[in-house]
Design an enzyme around this catalytic site. Structure first.
Site: not given
Ligand code: ADP
Ligand code: ADP
Ligand code: MG
Length: 566
Positions: A104, A152-153, A189-190, A279, A281
């Site tokens: 990432k 997957g979170g 940053k959130y 992603n 895939r």
């Protein structure tokens, strides 16, 4: 889905299954030209993540190509490289695109290089917790710590304030190392109010890039998608166009091949979109885009892998589609909030009627096991309609005709969301589902989920627990799980034979899908049906299982003997 599409394209299938999956729905789908090979093992590490075994089977069966599916090894560039070295055509992108986009932090740097906006952050791997603290100070709290290989979170942690950053940095990096084999962490940053937007891309080896459309996956819990839609109710047209341009730029920049998804944060406060991750895939929610674009994504993956050109592929935009994920899980109250706990077990009845406006991808069928070793998603239901309201209405009516018993599912939750004004109105962000769970009647939801599963049919009463000729009581496994007698191999057992305990003493941990639940006698007691009296002590007279063993619902775990008060 992959088996169905391979069969449509006259591709013979060699299906790899683990021990518990040898009688799965996919095995039942195989035709006379297809085969199933057992890879052995239960846990993902022993089975589906065992790259060497997968390759050995592929070589032995003489396969030409390998579709890695949507989880497990599908995003592993090492695995793709091994396939290449063994003359197996990996149905997916080149190793180099996977390396760049699969990490990432590298992906974010690629986005910066081609002028695609990204969220403010470290834009690279953090070297220490002090480094994290200093960047967080610059951009301001709250921030997110993200594992470079998370998925997957999992591998995402919010940090609200400076006093937590050091501890959380070490925690997430240790967890990421264990879960993804790489402890590298970056920071961003959130964004406090966002919609999750993603763009479906197909690209061939000749450099033709096709953008099939977008999906909005903002109805999430624990950063996992539950609803996926073919449109976004809040994204303005110009930003939708920018998302398509950014997705194309990135796919071209890494010379992507195959089906891929570029995910964006649509920040509702600044009305801007930022690249989040790619992603590399096929994704769970790809059918949503197939229905509205008219493009068969899986068949096109096969064609691209064969070297075909997709120059003439002409996606359209017709109608509207919504997918819901059906998970085998029950709702529980934890600190006044509703949480979902995976519930493996045996499916008794399963009714998912066929309709021309519904696509079903399902692992559920009567008599099938939901194994405690894998993800709790058992079915995907994708509904097609003329517009969003029409699709919502059809899907809502359709869910009314479905029935799954024997295991709990989230279907009652899905129905409530489809009935909800805020969801139907379309003005919300990714905090929608947690907020929704706070404002609905949680007891009614919990009750409906258990009712729908008809769990009472399996319920035992006190007389069945009594061991004949004695006053000893059996303790039966409430679910299909993996048994652990202690919290870790270095810790002492929760209980030993001979121990005297009360009903709130932890007896063991029950693991399902990586979630550990402590088991106590107390939790068997229902109002009006107290199986193990809370005013009583019990002596543990037998322990029947060892660590790591799978136990099925109803299996004998312990024998306890009520202690007579002195
Ligand atoms: P999508 O973005 O396609 O919706 P998810 O992130 O939900 O995908 O993951 C797709 C599937 O792959 C899920 O069934 C999930 O459990 C599984 N999965 C995701 N990450 C991993 C992993 N690291 N190991 C094994 N399975 C995984
Ligand atoms: P995964 O690989 O698990 O899919 P993502 O990076 O795609 O991880 O993030 C998953 C979810 O986490 C997103 O859909 C979004 O809801 C949330 N999220 C990710 N990044 C941010 C951010 N910077 N601010 C707020 N929420 C975020
Ligand atoms: Mg994601």
């Amino acid at each position: 889905k992959l088996i169905r599409k391979a069969q449509d394209n006259n591709i013979a299938v060699v299906l790899i299954q683990s021990d518990p999956d040898m009688d799965s729905v996919p095995v039942d789908m195989l035709g006379p030209n297809d085969r199933v090979v057992c890879i052995g093992g239960n846990t993902p590490d022993e089975s589906y993540l065992n790259a060497k075994s997968v390759l050995r089977i592929a070589a032995h069966e003489g396969v030409d190509a390998l579709h890695p599916g949507i989880g497990f090894l599908s995003e592993s560039s090492q695995f793709a490289a091994l396939c290449g070295n063994n003359d197996i055509n990996f149905v997916g992108p080149p190793v180099s695109s996977m390396e760049t986009m699969g990490n990432k932090s590298n992906a974010i740097n690629t986005a910066i290089r081609v002028d695609v906006p990204v969220v403010p952050g470290s834009h690279g791997i953090l070297t220490s917790s002090a480094n994290a603290a200093s960047i967080a100070e610059d951009i301001g709290y709250p921030v997110l710590l993200k594992a470079v290989h998370g998925g997957g979170g999992k591998g995402i942690q919010v940090v609200e304030s400076a006093d937590r950053i050091h501890a959380l940095f070490h925690q997430i990096s240790t967890e990421a190392k264990a879960a993804f084999g790489n402890g590298d962490v970056y920071l961003e940053k959130y964004v406090t109010s966002l919609r999750h937007i993603e763009v479906q891309v197909l690209r061939d080896r000749h450099g033709n890039t096709k953008i099939l459309g977008l999906r909005d996956c903002s109805v999430q819990r624990n950063n996992q998608k539950i609803f996926e839609e073919s449109g976004s109710t809040m994204l303005p047209k110009e930003l939708e166009e920018s998302a398509y341009n950014f997705a194309k730029k990135l796919s071209d920049a890494v010379e992507y091949v195959g089906a891929g998804t570029v995910e964006f944060i649509f920040d509702l406060d600044s009305m801007a979109i930022y690249f989040m991750e790619m992603n590399t895939r096929l994704q769970v929610e790809h059918p949503v885009t197939e229905l509205v674009s008219g493009i068969d994504i899986v068949s096109t993956q096969f064609r691209i892998a064969e070297g075909d050109s997709i120059k003439d592929l002409a996606p359209v935009a017709k109608g509207y589609a919504i997918e819901v994920r059906i998970n085998a899980e029950k709702a529980v109250l934890k600190n006044d909030a509703v949480e979902f706990v995976p519930t493996p077990g045996n499916i008794r009845e399963c009714v998912l009627p066929e309709q021309d406006y519904i696509e079903i991808i399902s692992m559920a069928a009567p008599g099938k096991q939901v194994s405690p070793f894998y993800d709790s998603m058992v079915a995907q239901i994708i509904c097609y309609g003329t517009d969003r309201n029409d699709t919502i209405r059809k899907l809502r009516d359709y869910l009314e005709t479905t029935k799954i018993t024997g295991v709990c599912t989230n279907i009652p939750l899905l129905k409530r969301v489809l009935d909800d004004e805020v969801f139907v109105g379309g003005t919300y962000d990714t905090t929608y589902l947690p907020r929704f769970l706070k404002r609905i009647d949680s007891d009614a939801l919990i009750h409906d989920i258990e009712q729908a599963a008809d769990m009472n049919a399996d319920a035992v009463d006190a007389s069945q627990l009594r061991i004949e000729g004695s006053n000893e009581l059996k303790v039966l496994s409430p679910s299909t799980s993996i048994f652990y007698g202690s919290s870790s191999p270095s810790e002492p057992a929760f209980v030993k034979e001979g121990d005297v305990i009360d009903v709130s003493q932890t007896l063991c941990l029950m693991e399902a899908m990586k979630m550990f639940t402590p088991l106590t006698l107390k939790q068997f007691n229902r109002s009006g049906a107290e199986l193990y009296s809370k005013n009583q002590k019990f002596r543990v007279t037998r322990i029947l299982n060892s660590d790591g063993q799978q136990v099925n619902q109803g299996d004998l775990l312990f024998v306890v003997k009520p202690e007579t008060a002195v």
